[in-house]
Design an enzyme around this catalytic site. Structure first.
Site, PDB file in Angstrom:
ATOM      1  N   HIS A   7       0.818  -1.204   0.000  1.00  0.00           N
ATOM      2  CA  HIS A   7       0.000   0.000   0.000  1.00  0.00           C
ATOM      3  C   HIS A   7       0.853   1.256   0.000  1.00  0.00           C
ATOM      4  O   HIS A   7       0.475   2.265  -0.598  1.00  0.00           O
ATOM      5  CB  HIS A   7      -0.931  -0.016   1.215  1.00  0.00           C
ATOM      6  CG  HIS A   7      -2.033  -1.022   1.085  1.00  0.00           C
ATOM      7  ND1 HIS A   7      -2.852  -1.372   2.129  1.00  0.00           N
ATOM      8  CD2 HIS A   7      -2.435  -1.764   0.030  1.00  0.00           C
ATOM      9  CE1 HIS A   7      -3.722  -2.276   1.714  1.00  0.00           C
ATOM     10  NE2 HIS A   7      -3.481  -2.534   0.452  1.00  0.00           N
ATOM     11  N   CYS A  65      -5.985  -5.237 -19.525  1.00  0.00           N
ATOM     12  CA  CYS A  65      -6.269  -4.701 -18.192  1.00  0.00           C
ATOM     13  C   CYS A  65      -5.148  -4.993 -17.204  1.00  0.00           C
ATOM     14  O   CYS A  65      -5.305  -4.809 -16.003  1.00  0.00           O
ATOM     15  CB  CYS A  65      -7.603  -5.221 -17.653  1.00  0.00           C
ATOM     16  SG  CYS A  65      -7.637  -6.988 -17.331  1.00  0.00           S
TER      17      CYS A  65
END
Length: 756
Positions: free
Chosen positions: A360, A675
């Site tokens: 993160h 993607c």
């Protein structure tokens, strides 16, 4: 002898500098093996020489001043052969070269072993004795083991080695992983957790009610703290990145986690701190054992939250930091709670000893545009308050750089800022190439997003919504209504755009805490469509929720992950049609009023490439997941540090596979898009455009950069580059082909520091 090996390795790892570590190693090895001399030679890539860096036995004056050519002497022979050389009398060997003023003539026996890291010989470790004899197998094994440990350290360090022709330098270059591109030149500010989980012992308490009250107050204090961070950063990052902070809010409300801690307090009579330690470490161990990067990152989150709870349980109020105007944050493991302490306008760089590219902190650093390098082999006490340079493109840092280096990087930084300004200036331009070819640019997302953040970015829709994340943030399978609420919010936010939702992609490496799966090889196991077809009750509830959420907007597209056979698609379609007909009947709408959404499959399992002819009549579109497809094509787990460097998105096999998929899609007149991460990578973008792809989905922080590049290139030029690249025999050739093109266009700053 081998009983002392561990002690030598541990002391080696605890040394304050690399120079001290090497001196300690030769000293301890000499003593343990009862040698007369032990030396370390290290390869200098710039001068193409082997430099003597440490010795216990040779005269001190030759250390740092002795340099062999790579093919010179017995040390050079060890380097060239890449294997140990054991000689009873080294001076009798025809390639022997005597070191003047070293007193080397007194040593007869010689054992040299190469120091190797990832196939590269980084140096030579040498053992010598006065008496002529061959070293035995145990001695050779001992020295080889030490060389392996030394190689793992030297492999992460770019040494400033002595060079007889170069002026002495004092800066230290270290290699990590490039997590967020950019240049930063600033002072280090080291942050460490005040109280680690490992610092806490297991203690009992006879006042469980008091401990429960303390724990409840600590949870609330943490929740308030992370809420404040969310408010601070809300306007600075995309909603997708911003929602990472909400993960902490979910953890602090996680019933399973909180109940487990409360149980330890009430029934096992532990103190609140001991209960937090025991439960947190149990969760951390569980998540760290998983191969999926997102789930491994949850271990970091739990450790971070656990340690913040310990901080508040200790009634600490001394966390006052006086940050200078600009700093580079350095920590053993940078966490979101650390980022919460620093005003965003003062944070100019991030360096972490631990952490992966999927963490993160890596995602947030890219979203904030802050240069970041993770996995750097350094000791915090050696860098506190020092000046460093971060090169987020190459994944390197320079500690205490000389004035000439600072001046050089300042020029690159100024050029980089110019380029960023140009990209932002053209952020509102359409996604169209210089010769007028329109490209559909879509957004990848996994958490709720808001169009306000992206309204000026002119993207064409959501190309990938990762629906498994809401499942991961729950303590049980979400109900149909809970899923409806989540999906409806997204579909309505983007009511004028198509939204492609991937069905649940869990299993094996993506476990849910409430649905554990144990497999020897999770990447080849029970995951994706395989799992959900085995549990149609889970699949049907999710499909029903998606369809109900789509009743008013009708902008949903459904995508099936990890498809490897036609049968999987046929069964999935049968269940989707069943759910659709149920919803039509329940909502009293006709099939004409509420058409079945488009259904597509992800091409990420290699077998799917070769059955596109059979898949095309069954589906409405294809979307390529380049991350998993590359992993399966090359048989490389990119999260495994031993083979991560073999994960090559530009490998000729990947390029040929992408060409074949496009050819099969055109032949069957079926839509195909990208993607995976390749679409947002500058070189990958050019490669895909040259092959003929015109629909690309990517993360939010890549959109402006991609559009800027599109406006500067032409399709015929890229097609020509791709024809050259297709003849390449390795990824480096293919990559360099497009780098050369960017350089010709004056766009090299997209792949390296500087503007060009």
């Amino acid at each position: 002898m081998f009983s002392q090996l561990r002690q030598i390795v541990e002391q080696f790892g605890e040394a304050s500098t690399l120079s001290d570590a090497m001196n300690l190693l030769v000293e301890q090895t000499k003593s343990t093996m009862i040698l007369d001399c032990c030396s370390i030679f290290v390869t200098n890539k710039e001068t193409k020489k082997l430099s003597l860096m440490a010795s216990e036995g040779l005269d001190n004056q030759v250390v740092g001043a002795t340099h062999f050519n790579l093919d010179e002497g017995i040390v050079g022979l060890v380097y060239q052969k890449g294997e140990p050389i054991n000689l009873a009398n080294v001076s009798e060997h025809p390639q022997f070269k005597y070191l003047p003023s070293s007193n080397e003539e007194q040593f007869k026996s010689f054992l040299g072993v190469p120091i190797i890291h990832k196939r590269e010989v980084l140096g030579v470790l040498v053992a010598q004795q006065r008496l002529p004899r061959l070293f035995n197998e145990l001695e050779e094994s001992f020295l080889v083991t030490l060389a392996v440990h030394l190689g793992s350290v030297l492999g992460g360090t770019l040494l400033d080695l002595p060079d007889e022709k170069a002026p002495k330098r004092h800066s230290l270059h270290l290699q990590g992983s490039p997590a967020s591109s950019g240049i930063s030149i600033n002072k280090v500010h080291v942050l460490q957790a005040h109280l680690l989980l490992s610092d806490v012992g297991i203690e009992l308490s006879d006042k469980p009610n008091s401990e429960m009250e303390s724990f409840t107050n600590a949870v609330q204090a943490c929740a308030d703290e992370f809420s404040k961070v969310s408010i601070t950063l809300k306007e600075q990052v995309s909603k997708d990145a911003f929602m990472l902070f909400d993960v902490y809010g979910h953890l602090l409300k996680d019933k399973a986690l909180l109940s487990a801690i409360e149980l330890q307090i009430r029934e096992d009579k532990l103190t609140a701190k001991s209960a937090v330690k025991r439960v947190s470490e149990r969760y951390i161990e569980q998540f760290e054992s998983m191969s999926d990067p997102y789930l491994r990152e949850r271990a970091v989150e739990i450790r971070d939250v656990g340690q913040r709870l310990l901080y508040h349980l200790s009634n600490r109020d001394d966390e006052k930091h006086d940050f200078p105007d600009e700093i580079i944050l350095v920590a053993e493991e940078v966490t979101i709670s650390m980022l919460a302490m620093i005003p965003p306008d003062k944070l100019k760089g991030i360096v972490s000893v631990r952490g992966g590219l999927s963490s993160h902190v890596a995602i947030l650093s890219r979203a904030l545009g802050i240069p970041a390098v993770l996995g750097v082999p350094l000791r915090l006490k050696n860098v506190a308050h020092k000046n460093i340079i971060i090169n987020g493109y190459a994944g390197t840092i320079i500690i205490e750089p000389e004035a000439s280096l600072i001046a050089e990087y300042q020029i690159l930084l100024d050029e980089e800022n110019e380029m960023k300004a140009l990209v932002e200036l053209e952020a509102n331009q359409a996604a169209i190439t210089k010769d007028g070819c329109e490209i559909e640019v879509l957004l990848n997302t996994g958490l709720n997003t808001t169009p306000d953040v992206f309204k000026e970015q002119n993207f064409s829709g959501i190309g990938l919504y990762r629906s498994e994340l809401p499942f991961m943030l729950n303590s049980a399978f979400p109900t149909e209504q809970e899923q409806v609420s989540a999906y409806q919010h997204l579909l309505e936010e983007y009511k004028d755009l198509p939204v492609t939702m991937r069905t649940l992609d869990i299993g094996g490496d993506k476990q849910l805490s409430y649905f554990p799966i144990t497999e020897e090889n999770p990447f080849l196991g029970w995951r994706g469509i395989r799992l959900t077809l085995d549990h149609p009750e889970i699949f049907l509830i999710q499909i029903r929720a998606m369809l109900r959420a789509n009743l008013n907007t009708q902008n949903l597209r459904i995508m099936l992950p990890m498809v490897g056979s036609v049968g999987e698609v046929e069964e999935s379609k049968r269940l989707i049609v069943q759910a659709w007909q149920e919803i039509c009947w329940e909502q009293h709408v006709t099939e004409e009023q509420f058409p079945l959404p488009d259904i597509g499959v992800m091409i990420e399992v290699p077998s799917a490439i070769f059955i596109i002819d059979q898949l095309a009549p069954l589906v409405d579109f294809l979307s390529i997941g380049t991350n998993d497809l590359t992993q399966y094509l090359l048989a490389v787990d990119r999260n495994n540090s031993r083979v991560a460097d073999l994960f090559d998105s530009y490998h000729p096999a990947v390029l040929q596979a992408m060409r074949l998929i496009l050819e099969q899609s055109k032949k069957n007149n079926i839509e195909v898009s990208i993607c995976g991460e390749l679409a947002g990578d500058p070189i990958g973008l050019l490669m895909l455009l040259g092959l003929g792809y015109r629909k690309l989905s990517m993360n939010a922080f890549n959109i402006n950069k991609v559009k800027y590049l599109l406006n500067k290139v032409t399709i015929p030029e890229l097609e020509a580059c791709t024809q050259v690249a297709l003849k390449g025999h390795d990824g480096n050739f293919i990559k360099q082909t497009f780098i050369n093109y960017l350089d010709e266009k004056g766009l090299g700053g997209f792949v390296r520091a500087g503007k060009k």
